[in-house]
Design a protein around this motif. Structure first.
Motif, short mmCIF file in Angstrom:
data_model
loop_
_atom_site.label_atom_id
_atom_site.label_comp_id
_atom_site.label_asym_id
_atom_site.label_seq_id
_atom_site.Cartn_x
_atom_site.Cartn_y
_atom_site.Cartn_z
N LEU A 155 0.88 -1.16 0.00
CA LEU A 155 0.00 0.00 0.00
C LEU A 155 0.92 1.22 0.00
CD1 LEU A 155 -3.04 0.19 -0.10
CD2 LEU A 155 -3.07 0.52 2.37
N VAL A 156 0.73 2.09 -1.00
CA VAL A 156 1.69 3.17 -1.26
C VAL A 156 0.99 4.52 -1.27
CG1 VAL A 156 3.43 4.03 -2.88
CG2 VAL A 156 3.05 1.57 -2.69
N GLU A 157 1.61 5.50 -0.60
CA GLU A 157 1.16 6.88 -0.68
C GLU A 157 1.76 7.53 -1.93
OE1 GLU A 157 -0.98 8.46 1.18
OE2 GLU A 157 -1.27 6.88 2.68
N PRO A 158 0.95 8.10 -2.82
CA PRO A 158 1.48 8.66 -4.06
C PRO A 158 2.57 9.71 -3.87
CG PRO A 158 -0.91 8.50 -4.18
CD PRO A 158 -0.52 8.17 -2.77
N ASP A 159 2.47 10.51 -2.80
CA ASP A 159 3.46 11.57 -2.59
C ASP A 159 4.87 11.04 -2.43
OD1 ASP A 159 1.68 13.62 -2.82
OD2 ASP A 159 1.48 14.01 -0.67
N VAL A 160 5.00 9.83 -1.91
CA VAL A 160 6.33 9.25 -1.74
C VAL A 160 7.02 9.09 -3.09
CG1 VAL A 160 7.56 7.16 -1.02
CG2 VAL A 160 5.76 8.08 0.40
N LEU A 161 6.27 8.69 -4.11
CA LEU A 161 6.83 8.55 -5.44
C LEU A 161 6.99 9.90 -6.12
CD1 LEU A 161 4.82 5.41 -6.60
CD2 LEU A 161 7.25 5.50 -6.05
N ASN A 162 6.06 10.81 -5.89
CA ASN A 162 6.14 12.12 -6.52
C ASN A 162 7.39 12.88 -6.10
OD1 ASN A 162 3.67 11.62 -7.72
ND2 ASN A 162 2.50 12.73 -6.17
N ASN A 163 7.87 12.59 -4.90
CA ASN A 163 9.02 13.32 -4.35
C ASN A 163 10.34 12.55 -4.43
OD1 ASN A 163 7.35 15.50 -3.60
ND2 ASN A 163 6.76 14.46 -1.71
N CYS A 164 10.35 11.41 -5.11
CA CYS A 164 11.60 10.65 -5.19
C CYS A 164 12.46 11.18 -6.34
CB CYS A 164 11.32 9.16 -5.35
SG CYS A 164 10.83 8.62 -7.01
N GLN A 165 13.68 10.67 -6.46
CA GLN A 165 14.64 11.21 -7.43
C GLN A 165 14.36 10.77 -8.86
OE1 GLN A 165 17.92 8.87 -5.41
NE2 GLN A 165 18.62 8.64 -7.52
N TRP A 166 13.49 9.76 -9.04
CA TRP A 166 13.16 9.29 -10.38
C TRP A 166 11.86 9.91 -10.87
CZ3 TRP A 166 15.29 5.99 -6.71
CH2 TRP A 166 16.51 5.40 -7.06
N GLN A 167 11.72 9.99 -12.18
CA GLN A 167 10.54 10.56 -12.81
C GLN A 167 9.94 9.54 -13.77
OE1 GLN A 167 9.42 13.61 -11.89
NE2 GLN A 167 11.16 13.68 -10.47
N PRO A 168 8.63 9.67 -14.08
CA PRO A 168 8.04 8.78 -15.09
C PRO A 168 8.86 8.82 -16.38
CG PRO A 168 6.32 10.02 -13.99
CD PRO A 168 7.62 10.59 -13.50
N GLY A 169 9.15 7.65 -16.91
CA GLY A 169 9.99 7.53 -18.10
C GLY A 169 11.40 7.08 -17.79
N ASP A 170 11.82 7.20 -16.50
CA ASP A 170 13.14 6.72 -16.09
C ASP A 170 13.14 5.20 -15.98
OD1 ASP A 170 14.01 9.32 -15.93
OD2 ASP A 170 13.92 9.43 -13.73
N LYS A 171 14.30 4.60 -16.19
CA LYS A 171 14.46 3.17 -16.01
C LYS A 171 15.03 2.90 -14.62
CE LYS A 171 16.57 -0.91 -18.13
NZ LYS A 171 17.39 -1.42 -19.27
N ALA A 172 14.40 2.01 -13.87
CA ALA A 172 14.87 1.72 -12.51
C ALA A 172 14.27 0.40 -12.03
CB ALA A 172 14.48 2.85 -11.55
N SER A 173 14.96 -0.21 -11.09
CA SER A 173 14.46 -1.41 -10.42
C SER A 173 13.69 -0.99 -9.18
CB SER A 173 15.63 -2.32 -10.02
OG SER A 173 15.20 -3.30 -9.08
N LEU A 174 12.54 -1.60 -8.96
CA LEU A 174 11.74 -1.28 -7.78
C LEU A 174 12.45 -1.74 -6.50
CD1 LEU A 174 9.14 -0.30 -6.40
CD2 LEU A 174 8.15 -2.55 -6.85
N GLU A 175 12.85 -3.02 -6.44
CA GLU A 175 13.40 -3.57 -5.21
C GLU A 175 14.85 -3.16 -4.96
OE1 GLU A 175 12.81 -7.74 -4.76
OE2 GLU A 175 10.67 -7.50 -4.28
N ASP A 176 15.62 -2.97 -6.03
CA ASP A 176 17.05 -2.70 -5.85
C ASP A 176 17.40 -1.22 -5.84
OD1 ASP A 176 17.54 -5.42 -5.73
OD2 ASP A 176 17.94 -5.60 -7.89
N GLU A 177 16.52 -0.36 -6.37
CA GLU A 177 16.83 1.06 -6.43
C GLU A 177 15.78 1.93 -5.75
OE1 GLU A 177 19.21 2.13 -10.30
OE2 GLU A 177 17.57 0.78 -10.88
N ILE A 178 14.55 1.89 -6.22
CA ILE A 178 13.55 2.83 -5.72
C ILE A 178 13.21 2.59 -4.26
CG2 ILE A 178 11.13 3.53 -5.94
CD1 ILE A 178 11.46 3.50 -8.91
N ILE A 179 12.88 1.35 -3.89
CA ILE A 179 12.52 1.07 -2.50
C ILE A 179 13.66 1.41 -1.53
CG2 ILE A 179 12.04 -0.80 -0.87
CD1 ILE A 179 10.07 -1.95 -2.87
#
Length: 242
Positions: A176-200
């Motif tokens: 269960l994810v709060e959208p603001d957490v993603l809106n304020n992270c260093q990656w943007q839509p269109g970027d390539k990234a791993s969920l478990e190894d980078e974003i989380i």
């Protein structure tokens, strides 16, 4: 019934470990008891109150879009399309940009079936003012799932990607994810990234309001052939008990 009504499902992976077993299909469309695995997933979460699914699709996306169209059993289906492979994290960022309000959304892996009580997960998330809540299970396998250490209050203390000692809590791939957490992270839509190894790990290091909710429901990840074949019997049992 939970107030969470939107689910993002990551269904765009190449599925290389399963390609010899179900060639030419994305993993979520692998047939289980004559139906795509993704149908079994949707059925469970519709029963939990989800009414809108955002499917993050890439590899062989026509198989998914052609099968489901814009609705399934009265629930709306939207698509976030990866024109080039973006990884699980990139797929999430693209999909989350289409979520229509600021409410927390359910995040699912398209190759994992995990019976999680959405009302219980939502209540736990709200009570702890969590930014990102993980559904956890206990596993006897080592090295396959992200191991999770939690405190007495359920706050996640550490993430150990690719490690889990026998009997340890592990990441079940239902969040269960709060959208603001993603809106304020260093990656943007269109970027390539791993969920478990980078974003989380990156968000965890900066926010640290991650909580883990232990669940005892049935769990299966069809990412490898042995578990794909085992899913047939498990999902038959699930259907007969509902």
């Amino acid at each position: 019934m939970s107030t969470v009504t939107t689910a993002v499902i990551l269904a765009g992976g190449l599925g290389t470990r399963l390609s010899g077993t179900v060639p030419g299909l994305p993993k979520p469309m692998a047939p289980i008891n004559g139906r795509p695995f993704l149908e079994h997933q949707l059925d469970y979460w519709i029963g939990q109150g989800i009414g809108h699914f955002v499917l993050s699709v890439g590899f062989r996306r026509d198989a998914v879009i052609g099968h489901f169209g814009d609705s399934y059993k009265g629930c709306r289906i939207s698509y976030a399309i990866e024109e080039t492979p973006l990884g699980t994290g990139g797929g999430l960022l693209t999909a989350s940009a289409t979520v229509e309000d600021d409410s927390p959304f359910l995040l699912l892996n398209g190759d994992t079936y995990f019976e999680v009580d959405l009302r219980g997960l939502s209540d736990f998330h709200l009570k702890n003012d969590s930014d990102w809540t993980f559904s956890l299970f206990r596993t006897s396998e080592t090295g396959r799932y992200m191991g999770i250490d939690v405190g007495p209050d359920g706050r996640i203390l550490s993430l150990k990607s690719g490690s889990a000692e026998p009997g340890r809590l592990a990441n079940g791939g239902v969040y269960l994810v709060e959208p603001d957490v993603l809106n304020n992270c260093q990656w943007q839509p269109g970027d390539k990234a791993s969920l478990e190894d980078e974003i989380i790990p990156s968000i965890f290091a900066s926010v640290n309001r991650f909580f883990g909710y232990e669940c005892n429901g049935k769990f299966i990840d069809i990412g490898v052939p042995d578990d794909y074949f085992r899913a047939s019997g498990m999902l038959t049992t699930v259907l007969s008990s509902t």
